[in-house]
Design an enzyme around this catalytic site. Sequence first.
Site, PDB file in Angstrom:
ATOM      1  N   ASP A 187     -13.271   4.359   1.360  1.00 33.88           N
ATOM      2  CA  ASP A 187     -12.544   3.685   0.273  1.00 33.88           C
ATOM      3  C   ASP A 187     -13.018   2.236   0.111  1.00 33.88           C
ATOM      4  O   ASP A 187     -12.218   1.325  -0.004  1.00 33.88           O
ATOM      5  CB  ASP A 187     -11.037   3.729   0.553  1.00 33.88           C
ATOM      6  N   LYS A 247       1.187  -5.756   8.691  1.00 34.35           N
ATOM      7  CA  LYS A 247       1.482  -4.552   7.908  1.00 34.35           C
ATOM      8  C   LYS A 247       2.702  -3.867   8.523  1.00 34.35           C
ATOM      9  O   LYS A 247       2.672  -3.469   9.690  1.00 34.35           O
ATOM     10  CB  LYS A 247       0.293  -3.601   7.903  1.00 34.35           C
ATOM     11  N   GLY A 257       3.073   1.056   3.366  1.00 29.35           N
ATOM     12  CA  GLY A 257       3.925  -0.079   3.719  1.00 29.35           C
ATOM     13  C   GLY A 257       3.510  -1.353   3.014  1.00 29.35           C
ATOM     14  O   GLY A 257       2.672  -1.345   2.109  1.00 29.35           O
ATOM     15  N   GLY A 287       0.819  -1.208   0.000  1.00 30.04           N
ATOM     16  CA  GLY A 287       0.000   0.000   0.000  1.00 30.04           C
ATOM     17  C   GLY A 287       0.842   1.241   0.000  1.00 30.04           C
ATOM     18  O   GLY A 287       2.073   1.185  -0.157  1.00 30.04           O
TER      19      GLY A 287
END
Length: 246
Positions: free
Chosen positions: A231, A130, A115, A112
Amino acid sequence: MNIIVVSEPGVYSSEVSLADIKQLSKAVQIIAFSDIDDRTSGSIQKDLSNRCSNPPPISIPTSRNSAVQSTSMEKGFPRDDKIIATNRLTFAVPEVFVQDLNINYSSLVGRGAFGTVSKGKWTGLEVAIKAIPITKRAKNTILRTVEKEININSKLRHLNIIKFLAVARTDNTIYLVYEFIMGCNMEDAIFSEETKLDMDVTAKGKLYIMKQVVQAALYMHSLELVVLHHDIKPGNILIRKGCLST
């Protein structure tokens, strides 16, 4: 969560173990009010009232690496940002050691803007981790974004929202630990012929998937402090293989 019934005054603690890992809670003192003299009960009641209205700050639990942990807190999280290094924990997930996550850097799940996401194992569970690098140039911006993600995700508990499990860190990286979904995202289920054949989603299954997406959004919108995703797109919708849990 453990609920322990206590019938006698005394000092109590609880030991929780998983495999060879054991953790002992802080000791809690239980006082029987029936044993307290009337002359002192007033001052004790007042003291308890003060404690309830002005609770002491929660300290970071000591550990086998507490000195190193304390140093990295001060280095990585300036007090101004009020990230997880503050003396009050503002999120409902544990802070763990990076070495306990068993990160498989060769198994990249996604990438992303902030990261990468890799597979790992924590307490016997397969997890998605993540890794967010903290660069000096954008340190404050990254820390604010991470703080927001931690505070929001740690409060969301719904069957159709990825569970945020833990956080770990070094001086240069923050690791966010989530449950791992064995399956695919909706974008691949729609546009990848290979994934489409592998998942074999029927027309009825598509309706089931969309129903779960709506349930997750409805849950967030019904919270006292409303959470807006901003989103929701096929790439952010994960579907388990077989059961189509979304």
